[in-house]
Design a protein around this motif. Sequence first.
Motif, mmCIF file in Angstrom:
data_model
loop_
_atom_site.group_PDB
_atom_site.id
_atom_site.type_symbol
_atom_site.label_atom_id
_atom_site.label_comp_id
_atom_site.label_asym_id
_atom_site.label_seq_id
_atom_site.Cartn_x
_atom_site.Cartn_y
_atom_site.Cartn_z
ATOM 1 N N HIS A 267 5.063 23.670 76.163
ATOM 2 C CA HIS A 267 5.017 22.380 75.471
ATOM 3 C C HIS A 267 3.643 21.739 75.681
ATOM 4 O O HIS A 267 3.145 21.694 76.809
ATOM 5 N N PRO A 268 3.008 21.218 74.621
ATOM 6 C CA PRO A 268 1.640 20.700 74.762
ATOM 7 C C PRO A 268 1.545 19.418 75.579
ATOM 8 O O PRO A 268 0.462 19.090 76.061
ATOM 9 N N VAL A 269 2.645 18.694 75.733
ATOM 10 C CA VAL A 269 2.613 17.421 76.459
ATOM 11 C C VAL A 269 3.103 17.579 77.893
ATOM 12 O O VAL A 269 2.431 17.183 78.839
ATOM 13 N N THR A 270 4.267 18.173 78.073
ATOM 14 C CA THR A 270 4.847 18.291 79.417
ATOM 15 C C THR A 270 4.358 19.524 80.157
ATOM 16 O O THR A 270 4.455 19.600 81.389
ATOM 17 N N GLY A 271 3.848 20.508 79.424
ATOM 18 C CA GLY A 271 3.439 21.764 80.039
ATOM 19 C C GLY A 271 4.602 22.675 80.388
ATOM 20 O O GLY A 271 4.394 23.779 80.925
ATOM 21 N N GLU A 272 5.834 22.279 80.104
ATOM 22 C CA GLU A 272 6.998 23.092 80.443
ATOM 23 C C GLU A 272 7.037 24.372 79.600
ATOM 24 O O GLU A 272 6.660 24.370 78.425
ATOM 25 N N LYS A 273 7.527 25.453 80.217
ATOM 26 C CA LYS A 273 7.726 26.710 79.516
ATOM 27 C C LYS A 273 9.169 26.772 79.013
ATOM 28 O O LYS A 273 10.103 26.337 79.703
ATOM 29 N N ALA A 274 9.334 27.330 77.817
ATOM 30 C CA ALA A 274 10.665 27.399 77.216
ATOM 31 C C ALA A 274 10.821 28.701 76.455
ATOM 32 O O ALA A 274 9.852 29.206 75.848
ATOM 33 N N LEU A 275 12.022 29.242 76.477
ATOM 34 C CA LEU A 275 12.323 30.353 75.572
ATOM 35 C C LEU A 275 12.140 29.868 74.140
ATOM 36 O O LEU A 275 12.429 28.706 73.823
ATOM 37 N N TYR A 276 11.664 30.755 73.279
ATOM 38 C CA TYR A 276 11.559 30.387 71.865
ATOM 39 C C TYR A 276 12.110 31.527 71.019
ATOM 40 O O TYR A 276 11.379 32.220 70.301
ATOM 41 N N VAL A 277 13.401 31.746 71.150
ATOM 42 C CA VAL A 277 14.145 32.672 70.291
ATOM 43 C C VAL A 277 15.430 31.959 69.896
ATOM 44 O O VAL A 277 15.932 31.103 70.627
ATOM 45 N N ASN A 278 15.946 32.300 68.739
ATOM 46 C CA ASN A 278 17.206 31.712 68.318
ATOM 47 C C ASN A 278 17.920 32.641 67.356
ATOM 48 O O ASN A 278 17.305 33.386 66.590
ATOM 49 N N GLN A 279 19.251 32.581 67.428
ATOM 50 C CA GLN A 279 20.090 33.474 66.637
ATOM 51 C C GLN A 279 19.909 33.261 65.136
ATOM 52 O O GLN A 279 20.061 34.182 64.344
ATOM 53 N N GLY A 280 19.572 32.026 64.748
ATOM 54 C CA GLY A 280 19.479 31.722 63.329
ATOM 55 C C GLY A 280 18.325 32.404 62.623
ATOM 56 O O GLY A 280 18.478 32.874 61.481
ATOM 57 N N PHE A 281 17.141 32.505 63.276
ATOM 58 C CA PHE A 281 15.951 32.947 62.553
ATOM 59 C C PHE A 281 15.168 34.080 63.220
ATOM 60 O O PHE A 281 14.344 34.715 62.554
ATOM 61 N N THR A 282 15.360 34.324 64.509
ATOM 62 C CA THR A 282 14.606 35.395 65.171
ATOM 63 C C THR A 282 15.203 36.740 64.793
ATOM 64 O O THR A 282 16.415 36.930 64.865
ATOM 65 N N ARG A 283 14.349 37.692 64.424
ATOM 66 C CA ARG A 283 14.845 38.974 63.921
ATOM 67 C C ARG A 283 14.497 40.163 64.816
ATOM 68 O O ARG A 283 15.267 41.086 64.950
ATOM 69 N N ARG A 284 13.330 40.175 65.431
ATOM 70 C CA ARG A 284 12.961 41.335 66.250
ATOM 71 C C ARG A 284 11.794 40.972 67.164
ATOM 72 O O ARG A 284 11.068 40.001 66.915
ATOM 73 N N ILE A 285 11.628 41.760 68.208
ATOM 74 C CA ILE A 285 10.515 41.587 69.139
ATOM 75 C C ILE A 285 9.411 42.558 68.754
ATOM 76 O O ILE A 285 9.657 43.757 68.563
ATOM 77 N N VAL A 286 8.226 42.053 68.629
ATOM 78 C CA VAL A 286 7.086 42.853 68.179
ATOM 79 C C VAL A 286 6.764 43.929 69.214
ATOM 80 O O VAL A 286 6.689 43.668 70.417
ATOM 81 N N GLY A 287 6.583 45.166 68.732
ATOM 82 C CA GLY A 287 6.207 46.270 69.602
ATOM 83 C C GLY A 287 7.371 46.996 70.233
ATOM 84 O O GLY A 287 7.190 48.049 70.855
ATOM 85 N N PHE A 288 8.592 46.459 70.107
ATOM 86 C CA PHE A 288 9.777 47.121 70.648
ATOM 87 C C PHE A 288 10.427 47.986 69.570
ATOM 88 O O PHE A 288 10.369 47.649 68.377
ATOM 89 N N LYS A 289 11.061 49.059 69.994
ATOM 90 C CA LYS A 289 11.877 49.819 69.059
ATOM 91 C C LYS A 289 13.157 49.038 68.769
ATOM 92 O O LYS A 289 13.515 48.104 69.489
ATOM 93 N N ILE A 290 13.839 49.408 67.682
ATOM 94 C CA ILE A 290 14.965 48.619 67.186
ATOM 95 C C ILE A 290 16.009 48.378 68.272
ATOM 96 O O ILE A 290 16.422 47.237 68.516
#
Length: 358
Positions: A267-290
């Motif tokens: 986060h640009p203000v708090t500096g906190e780290k967060a997961l950024y994946v979601n069932q609605g729109f995330t489809r695949r991880i780059v560089g991984f096999k299916i």
Amino acid sequence: MAPSVAELATQVTDTADKVAELKLNAAAKQDNGPSYPFYYPYYDPNEKFPVTQVYEHVDPGLKADPAKPHLLTPEAKLSHLSPYLGTEVTGIQLSQLSEEGLDELALYAAERKVLIFRDQDFKDLGADKQIELTKRYGRIHRHPTSGNVQGYPEFHVVYRDAEHDRLKEILPDTRINRTQWHSDVSYEKQPAGTTFFFVLDQPEVGGDTLFASQVEAYKRLSPEFQKRLEGLRAVHSAHEQAEASRRRGGLVRREPIETEHPLVRRHPVTGEKALYVNQGFTRRIVGFKIEESEYLLKFLYDHIAKGADFQIRARYQPGTVVVWDNRVTVHSASGDFDSVERRHAVRLTPQAEVPIPA
């Protein structure tokens, strides 16, 4: 002669159908329409949006006084729903905040993730003032498929009643439940940040929204696992949303895109780290096999969905406005109310920065 089992079953079914019909008729007789017809969902078949361009975004929370004296005034009363996210706020009006108070609102939304403001006059300000206040937090997103307000494409209208069950179209009865965790329009190059959602009509019971902290979801992982996730990127896609709209004869105002985002963002203000994946729109991880991608994403989705101890349920009342940070949360509608009841709300969705890797 006593009726057969089949005849009894038919009688029960007929009775249930009649009860359902009576409920619908009763609702129709009592229904005077939406309380705010101006915000009824509007679909212009000729409306088209250009490709969204990247712009420079500076979060207002960076300018805010950490003590928040212009927001958390002596009149403000706070009730925290969870240690990790969610605060109910009464005693202040969003429409009356100064510029300093609006900056502090961005900071507080980032810190508490979800803010539930009660007894607000926001819904009565009018479209121009609502947009003017909200665009302080970024360029307001224009949704490519949802209903908006005629003449005001900045509004994303959420509407359901006996004749208009969009939720069922999106999550049909082939699903065991209607829960689908997501972060709004995460497929955009600059996804949503400080988001406003105000309620116009609400069922007496149900129709709430579930929220989960992606910051706390990340913190619960082991340090070694956290390190493995950092640096990975995932693809977020708008194609499925667009195709679903086309299947039901709906609009696609802008051609769908796919965008890569860091799997863990900062986060640009708090500096906190967060997961950024979601069932609605995330489809695949780059560089991984299916299989690798599917296995890891399923683990993360299950982890988020099962984390009841870092989730809250936002309940709505007349005059409720929810302000949340889409960068560090996911949410899901709860389709737990009778379809003869009306649920009508509006979202204004400022776009924030291009996601920052952890």
